[in-house]
Design a protein around this motif. Structure first.
Motif, PDB file in Angstrom:
ATOM      1  N   ASP A 231      19.714  13.209  18.962  1.00  0.00           N
ATOM      2  CA  ASP A 231      20.448  13.957  17.943  1.00  0.00           C
ATOM      3  C   ASP A 231      21.344  13.046  17.119  1.00  0.00           C
ATOM      4  OD1 ASP A 231      19.258  16.302  18.684  1.00  0.00           O
ATOM      5  OD2 ASP A 231      20.942  17.026  19.901  1.00  0.00           O
ATOM      6  N   ALA A 232      21.820  11.964  17.727  1.00  0.00           N
ATOM      7  CA  ALA A 232      22.668  11.001  17.020  1.00  0.00           C
ATOM      8  C   ALA A 232      21.845   9.927  16.305  1.00  0.00           C
ATOM      9  CB  ALA A 232      23.633  10.344  18.001  1.00  0.00           C
ATOM     10  N   ASP A 233      20.510  10.056  16.376  1.00  0.00           N
ATOM     11  CA  ASP A 233      19.608   9.061  15.784  1.00  0.00           C
ATOM     12  C   ASP A 233      19.882   7.666  16.341  1.00  0.00           C
ATOM     13  OD1 ASP A 233      17.389   8.593  14.203  1.00  0.00           O
ATOM     14  OD2 ASP A 233      18.573   8.001  12.450  1.00  0.00           O
ATOM     15  N   ASP A 234      20.199   7.643  17.642  1.00  0.00           N
ATOM     16  CA  ASP A 234      20.494   6.389  18.334  1.00  0.00           C
ATOM     17  C   ASP A 234      19.280   6.016  19.176  1.00  0.00           C
ATOM     18  OD1 ASP A 234      21.381   4.297  19.893  1.00  0.00           O
ATOM     19  OD2 ASP A 234      23.216   5.296  20.579  1.00  0.00           O
ATOM     20  N   HIS A 235      18.545   4.990  18.740  1.00  0.00           N
ATOM     21  CA  HIS A 235      17.297   4.617  19.410  1.00  0.00           C
ATOM     22  C   HIS A 235      17.362   3.198  19.992  1.00  0.00           C
ATOM     23  CE1 HIS A 235      15.572   8.238  17.676  1.00  0.00           C
ATOM     24  NE2 HIS A 235      16.048   7.864  16.499  1.00  0.00           N
ATOM     25  N   ARG A 236      18.535   2.798  20.404  1.00  0.00           N
ATOM     26  CA  ARG A 236      18.676   1.483  21.012  1.00  0.00           C
ATOM     27  C   ARG A 236      17.870   1.402  22.316  1.00  0.00           C
ATOM     28  NH1 ARG A 236      25.043   1.245  21.379  1.00  0.00           N
ATOM     29  NH2 ARG A 236      24.638   3.479  21.643  1.00  0.00           N
ATOM     30  N   GLY A 237      17.186   0.323  22.492  1.00  0.00           N
ATOM     31  CA  GLY A 237      16.342   0.173  23.670  1.00  0.00           C
ATOM     32  C   GLY A 237      17.085  -0.389  24.864  1.00  0.00           C
ATOM     33  N   GLU A 238      18.127   0.293  25.286  1.00  0.00           N
ATOM     34  CA  GLU A 238      18.942  -0.206  26.394  1.00  0.00           C
ATOM     35  C   GLU A 238      18.359   0.176  27.750  1.00  0.00           C
ATOM     36  OE1 GLU A 238      22.889   1.156  25.678  1.00  0.00           O
ATOM     37  OE2 GLU A 238      23.257  -0.263  24.048  1.00  0.00           O
ATOM     38  N   LEU A 242      10.098   0.387  23.628  1.00  0.00           N
ATOM     39  CA  LEU A 242       8.802   0.913  23.231  1.00  0.00           C
ATOM     40  C   LEU A 242       7.667  -0.012  23.660  1.00  0.00           C
ATOM     41  CD1 LEU A 242       7.226   3.117  21.787  1.00  0.00           C
ATOM     42  CD2 LEU A 242       7.617   1.919  19.636  1.00  0.00           C
ATOM     43  N   THR A 243       7.863  -1.319  23.608  1.00  0.00           N
ATOM     44  CA  THR A 243       6.790  -2.235  24.030  1.00  0.00           C
ATOM     45  C   THR A 243       6.428  -2.016  25.497  1.00  0.00           C
ATOM     46  OG1 THR A 243       8.514  -3.909  24.401  1.00  0.00           O
ATOM     47  CG2 THR A 243       7.253  -4.065  22.358  1.00  0.00           C
ATOM     48  N   GLY A 276       3.829   2.717  16.849  1.00  0.00           N
ATOM     49  CA  GLY A 276       5.268   2.488  16.931  1.00  0.00           C
ATOM     50  C   GLY A 276       5.601   1.018  17.038  1.00  0.00           C
ATOM     51  N   VAL A 277       4.849   0.306  17.872  1.00  0.00           N
ATOM     52  CA  VAL A 277       5.062  -1.133  18.013  1.00  0.00           C
ATOM     53  C   VAL A 277       4.718  -1.839  16.705  1.00  0.00           C
ATOM     54  CG1 VAL A 277       4.307  -3.210  19.210  1.00  0.00           C
ATOM     55  CG2 VAL A 277       4.695  -1.097  20.509  1.00  0.00           C
ATOM     56  N   ASP A 278       3.588  -1.467  16.104  1.00  0.00           N
ATOM     57  CA  ASP A 278       3.161  -2.101  14.855  1.00  0.00           C
ATOM     58  C   ASP A 278       4.159  -1.856  13.715  1.00  0.00           C
ATOM     59  OD1 ASP A 278       0.917  -2.994  16.152  1.00  0.00           O
ATOM     60  OD2 ASP A 278      -0.419  -1.438  15.346  1.00  0.00           O
ATOM     61  N   ALA A 279       4.888  -0.738  13.812  1.00  0.00           N
ATOM     62  CA  ALA A 279       5.871  -0.430  12.772  1.00  0.00           C
ATOM     63  C   ALA A 279       7.168  -1.217  12.953  1.00  0.00           C
ATOM     64  CB  ALA A 279       6.173   1.068  12.773  1.00  0.00           C
ATOM     65  N   GLY A 280       7.240  -2.013  14.011  1.00  0.00           N
ATOM     66  CA  GLY A 280       8.408  -2.856  14.216  1.00  0.00           C
ATOM     67  C   GLY A 280       9.465  -2.285  15.130  1.00  0.00           C
ATOM     68  N   PHE A 281       9.109  -1.230  15.895  1.00  0.00           N
ATOM     69  CA  PHE A 281      10.091  -0.578  16.754  1.00  0.00           C
ATOM     70  C   PHE A 281       9.990  -1.011  18.214  1.00  0.00           C
ATOM     71  CE2 PHE A 281       9.286   2.986  13.548  1.00  0.00           C
ATOM     72  CZ  PHE A 281      10.329   2.570  12.721  1.00  0.00           C
ATOM     73  N   LEU A 289       9.374   7.216  18.296  1.00  0.00           N
ATOM     74  CA  LEU A 289       8.111   7.883  17.994  1.00  0.00           C
ATOM     75  C   LEU A 289       8.330   9.247  17.334  1.00  0.00           C
ATOM     76  CD1 LEU A 289       6.099   7.064  21.239  1.00  0.00           C
ATOM     77  CD2 LEU A 289       5.985   5.901  19.019  1.00  0.00           C
ATOM     78  N   ILE A 290       9.490   9.855  17.570  1.00  0.00           N
ATOM     79  CA  ILE A 290       9.780  11.148  16.941  1.00  0.00           C
ATOM     80  C   ILE A 290       9.702  11.023  15.431  1.00  0.00           C
ATOM     81  CG2 ILE A 290      11.544  12.935  16.612  1.00  0.00           C
ATOM     82  CD1 ILE A 290      12.595  12.192  19.420  1.00  0.00           C
ATOM     83  N   GLY A 291      10.206   9.891  14.906  1.00  0.00           N
ATOM     84  CA  GLY A 291      10.153   9.666  13.465  1.00  0.00           C
ATOM     85  C   GLY A 291       8.725   9.564  12.951  1.00  0.00           C
ATOM     86  N   LEU A 292       7.856   8.909  13.734  1.00  0.00           N
ATOM     87  CA  LEU A 292       6.463   8.816  13.326  1.00  0.00           C
ATOM     88  C   LEU A 292       5.797  10.193  13.335  1.00  0.00           C
ATOM     89  CD1 LEU A 292       5.216   5.604  15.204  1.00  0.00           C
ATOM     90  CD2 LEU A 292       5.985   5.828  12.830  1.00  0.00           C
TER      91      LEU A 292
END
Length: 298
Positions: A231-238, A242-243, A276-281, A289-292
């Protein structure tokens, strides 16, 4: 208000008509009979009302009589189109239609307009349990539509399952219901996929059941942990990246393929993760992936 008027109103509030006597409709009619309601039933094809009639339900010859019998008409049909076909040009003046059939949110909105043009009030419902859950503790139904109409008939609807009112928009009960069904059917299909791979490798559904149950239980934690971040659009990979997720999806895809099992569903998942990976995420959370998915829907 005098006592005779009160008595009449109370009697009317314990009258209900159930239209559609598949397994769900029969369970609903039975729940009303259990609660002492005066129940009228109707089904397009004959023969499904015998047990209910034996228990005290009233069967009528045509849909007009069924609608006229009760202020509240509960519909348990395949979809909204079936409602149109069933009710046709029946006089709906003064009736409340509680359509507990599954369909699309926009079709629910159109159905509400259709009913209102014919003098009826309309409530939409999404039933979150199978027929065996009707009348049972812990069961629920999404309801939306006019608040005053819901309040008037809440007691009757709560007899079927605890109602969760989602607002005046008649499409919202179906929206919430279909969101639940997205989760349900993808998970259930995943179970079938896992069983197919298990059987191809000499295991049974019973062998993997304890682990499937564990995975299902842990999903609540994943939902809870990610909701606020999404909901906060926080997609940090902590916590996960995605890889890493994409590699795992590739592993299950190839495990299924090596087992000789159909991979159509898993291949679609793998393709999404690859994009998702190819898009640089790749270094971010898989929630990217929600954005895709949203972009595809736009």
């Amino acid at each position: 208000m005098n006592s005779s008027v009160n008595s009449t109103k109370n009697t009317e509030n314990t009258k209900v008509t159930v239209v559609g006597l598949g397994p769900m409709g029969r369970a609903m009619a039975a729940a009303y009979l259990d609660a002492g309601y005066e129940v009228t039933v109707w089904n397009r094809s004959a023969g499904k009302d015998a047990e209910l009639v034996a228990r005290g339900a009233r069967s009528v010859a045509d849909i007009a009589a069924a609608v006229a019998a009760s202020p509240l008409v509960v519909l348990s049909l395949i979809d909204v189109e079936a409602m149109y076909g069933t009710l046709g040009d029946t006089d709906l003046t003064g009736r409340v239609l509680a359509n507990l059939s599954s369909d699309l949110p926009d079709k629910a909105r159109a159905a509400a307009r259709w009913a209102e043009e014919r003098g009826a009030s309309y409530l939409t419902g999404g039933v979150n349990v199978p027929p065996t859950g009707i009348g049972q503790e812990g069961s629920s139904i999404f309801i939306s539509g006019p608040r005053a109409v819901y309040d008037e008939h809440r007691t009757a609807l709560d007899l079927l399952a605890a109602t969760d009112y989602r607002g005046a928009d008649p499409g919202y009960a179906q929206l919430y219901y279909q969101l639940n069904m997205i989760l349900f059917w993808t998970a259930y299909t995943g179970w079938y996929q896992a069983v197919a791979v298990a059987r191809a490798n000499g295991l049974t559904a019973s062998d993997i059941l304890p682990y499937a149950g564990y995975t299902a239980d842990t999903m609540r934690g994943f939902y809870t942990g990610s909701a606020a971040l999404v909901d906060a659009d926080d997609h940090r990979g902590e916590e996960e990246r995605l890889t890493m997720c994409a590699a795992s999806v590739e592993h299950i895809l190839h495990t299924a393929a090596d087992s000789g099992v159909d991979t159509t569903i898993l291949a679609a998942h793998a393709e999404l993760y690859r994009r998702g990976v190819d898009a640089g995420f790749g270094a971010e959370s898989s929630s990217r992936l929600i954005g895709l998915l949203a972009a595809e829907a736009a």
